[in-house]
Scaffold this active site. Structure first.
Site, mmCIF file in Angstrom:
data_model
loop_
_atom_site.group_PDB
_atom_site.id
_atom_site.type_symbol
_atom_site.label_atom_id
_atom_site.label_comp_id
_atom_site.label_asym_id
_atom_site.label_seq_id
_atom_site.Cartn_x
_atom_site.Cartn_y
_atom_site.Cartn_z
ATOM 1 N N LYS A 1 -32.912 -39.754 33.993
ATOM 2 C CA LYS A 1 -32.044 -40.620 33.193
ATOM 3 C C LYS A 1 -32.852 -41.466 32.230
ATOM 4 C CE LYS A 1 -28.910 -41.214 37.121
ATOM 5 N NZ LYS A 1 -28.557 -42.059 38.261
ATOM 6 N N LYS B 1 -39.959 -34.179 35.461
ATOM 7 C CA LYS B 1 -38.624 -33.921 36.010
ATOM 8 C C LYS B 1 -37.552 -34.456 35.065
ATOM 9 C CE LYS B 1 -37.633 -37.848 38.822
ATOM 10 N NZ LYS B 1 -37.637 -38.631 39.996
ATOM 11 N N LYS C 1 -42.146 -46.302 38.588
ATOM 12 C CA LYS C 1 -41.130 -47.152 37.966
ATOM 13 C C LYS C 1 -41.690 -48.499 37.539
ATOM 14 C CE LYS C 1 -36.829 -45.209 39.574
ATOM 15 N NZ LYS C 1 -35.540 -45.424 40.229
HETATM 16 P P1 TYM Z 1 -30.984 -41.152 41.988
HETATM 17 O O1 TYM Z 1 -29.801 -41.962 41.607
HETATM 18 O O2 TYM Z 1 -32.213 -41.263 41.170
HETATM 19 O O3 TYM Z 1 -30.607 -39.620 42.016
HETATM 20 C C1 TYM Z 1 -29.467 -39.159 42.733
HETATM 21 C C2 TYM Z 1 -29.761 -37.828 43.380
HETATM 22 O O4 TYM Z 1 -30.142 -36.877 42.385
HETATM 23 C C3 TYM Z 1 -31.368 -36.263 42.741
HETATM 24 N N1 TYM Z 1 -32.127 -35.959 41.520
HETATM 25 C C4 TYM Z 1 -32.574 -34.747 41.194
HETATM 26 N N2 TYM Z 1 -32.463 -33.548 41.817
HETATM 27 C C5 TYM Z 1 -33.019 -32.487 41.202
HETATM 28 N N3 TYM Z 1 -33.671 -32.548 40.012
HETATM 29 C C6 TYM Z 1 -33.805 -33.733 39.357
HETATM 30 N N4 TYM Z 1 -34.432 -33.780 38.186
HETATM 31 C C7 TYM Z 1 -33.233 -34.897 39.945
HETATM 32 N N5 TYM Z 1 -33.180 -36.199 39.583
HETATM 33 C C8 TYM Z 1 -32.495 -36.834 40.559
HETATM 34 C C9 TYM Z 1 -32.082 -37.283 43.610
HETATM 35 O O5 TYM Z 1 -33.042 -36.678 44.439
HETATM 36 C C10 TYM Z 1 -30.927 -37.888 44.382
HETATM 37 O O6 TYM Z 1 -30.612 -37.072 45.502
HETATM 38 N N6 TYM Z 1 -32.991 -43.549 45.859
HETATM 39 C C11 TYM Z 1 -31.926 -42.641 45.497
HETATM 40 C C12 TYM Z 1 -30.536 -43.155 45.811
HETATM 41 C C13 TYM Z 1 -30.340 -43.583 47.226
HETATM 42 C C14 TYM Z 1 -30.187 -42.731 48.355
HETATM 43 C C15 TYM Z 1 -29.992 -43.583 49.452
HETATM 44 C C16 TYM Z 1 -30.222 -41.352 48.527
HETATM 45 C C17 TYM Z 1 -30.225 -44.845 47.668
HETATM 46 N N7 TYM Z 1 -30.014 -44.867 49.004
HETATM 47 C C18 TYM Z 1 -29.820 -43.084 50.732
HETATM 48 C C19 TYM Z 1 -30.040 -40.851 49.815
HETATM 49 C C20 TYM Z 1 -29.849 -41.709 50.907
HETATM 50 C C21 TYM Z 1 -32.010 -42.417 43.996
HETATM 51 O O7 TYM Z 1 -32.568 -43.190 43.271
HETATM 52 O O8 TYM Z 1 -31.327 -41.364 43.541
#
Ligand code: TYM
Length: 336
Positions: free
Chosen positions: A200, A197, A113
């Site tokens: 967004k 992957k 990032k």
């Molecule tokens: P974020 O917002 O990027 O994504 C949210 C969730 O979607 C999953 N994900 C995917 N799963 C499968 N294939 C993909 N291409 C894909 N892209 C995203 C992510 O693994 C996630 O589960 N850091 C985290 C948010 C967060 C969080 C937490 C999660 C903050 N605090 C505490 C769990 C526990 C994030 O950026 O997710």
């Protein structure tokens, strides 16, 4: 006791990867897990990339609407925005003093990032995984459903919990968190490039299916999805060297609640010219109702805000004793 926590960033369009890797699993767990479940719009995490303020507010409400439209019920799961419960930020500071720079330096997501100019990245982006540990441990959550890309962050969460418990001589203060990375779509790939992957932030909108895409857009994106010229293999071993085929089979499996082997039992030997229209129909059937419900929900912003407020009050009540015990453990004079 078991407790479930997960978070999603309100950074604009939720895509099929977020849905299959995370939100669809939250909905399944809502019914199957008999314990407290907290699902959080992590707006403080979104702030690490300095979004436009009005856009951050809009995206947070849109994410709440998406959660509900996908099937999360505010009566069964706590839905709330992270910044509204001060324990997240407070515990993150304590953890900033527990986590080591060397640990955080290893986080691959920060490297991706931040890009080439790491010096110009925000301190928040660097400390992002420490805040994530605080999100989870403020509730002493034990199980965290996420996609594959969050695995390293959850390992850091465990390391922080172990070091805290050790340093302060409190063996069971924080639990060792278990990641739940399960199902056929824990890593949904870009529709344009099977080695990247779905994300967004991909410049090409054709690379992802957004939850708000209409039926035509979904069908077009699947029709144009990159594939190889061979028909689908008869067994999953045949997917090993075929990332694009593997991705589409995984998406189909997750949408239809099948295993990839189950999908190939039906589709093995058939060409993509037959499989893709079926996948498009399935995607539209699953996603179009979600987009429709989101639009209805977003017509009543006060109601969405009321759901978030209610969720935050319940979440804060769970975090309060954890924070009081944590402040006491480290020697901070807390609330009386
Ligand atoms: P974020 O917002 O990027 O994504 C949210 C969730 O979607 C999953 N994900 C995917 N799963 C499968 N294939 C993909 N291409 C894909 N892209 C995203 C992510 O693994 C996630 O589960 N850091 C985290 C948010 C967060 C969080 C937490 C999660 C903050 N605090 C505490 C769990 C526990 C994030 O950026 O997710």
């Amino acid at each position: 006791p078991r407790r479930v926590f997960s978070g999603v960033q309100p950074t604009g369009n939720l895509h099929l990867g977020n849905y299959l890797g995370a939100v669809k699993r939250f909905v399944q767990m809502q019914e199957e897990w008999d314990c407290e479940k907290l699902y959080c719009m992590v707006d403080l995490h979104a702030l690490t990339i300095n979004p436009d303020p009005a856009e951050l507010t809009r995206a947070t409400r849109e994410l709440a609407a998406a959660f509900i439209a996908c099937g999360l019920d505010p009566a069964k799961s706590m839905l709330f925005n992270q910044s509204r419960v001060s324990a997240h930020a407070e515990l993150a500071w304590v953890f900033n003093c527990v986590a080591r720079v060397g640990w955080v330096n290893r986080m691959t997501q920060f490297k991706e990032k931040a890009g080439k100019n790491r010096e110009a990245a925000s301190v928040g982006l660097y400390a992002y995984p420490v805040l994530m540990a605080a999100d989870i441990l403020a509730y002493r959550a034990t199980h965290v459903p996420v996609g594959e890309d969050q695995k390293q962050h959850l390992e850091l969460t465990r390391d922080i919990a172990i070091k805290f418990n050790n340093d302060y001589g409190r063996p069971n203060h924080f639990p060792e968190v278990e990641p739940l990375i399960e199902g056929a779509a824990t890593r949904v790939m870009s529709l344009r490039d099977g080695s990247k992957k779905m994300s967004k932030s991909d410049a090409s909108d054709m690379s992802r299916i957004n939850l708000t895409d209409d039926a035509d857009a979904i069908a077009q994106k699947i029709r144009k999805a990159r594939t190889d010229p061979e028909p689908l293999p008869e067994s999953i071993e045949g997917l090993a060297e075929r990332p694009e085929a593997k991705n589409l089979v995984g998406i189909y499996a997750a949408l239809a609640d099948l295993t990839p082997a189950g999908v190939l039992a039906e589709w093995g030997g058939k060409p993509f010219s037959e499989f893709k229209p079926a996948l498009a129909d399935l995607s539209v059937a699953m996603l179009a109702p979600i987009a429709g419900r989101m639009r209805e929900l977003l017509a009543d912003i006060p109601e969405i805000d009321a759901v978030l407020e209610k969720g935050a009050e319940r979440a804060a009540a769970i975090a309060a004793p954890v924070m009081a015990e944590t402040y006491e453990a480290v020697g901070l004079i807390g609330r009386r």
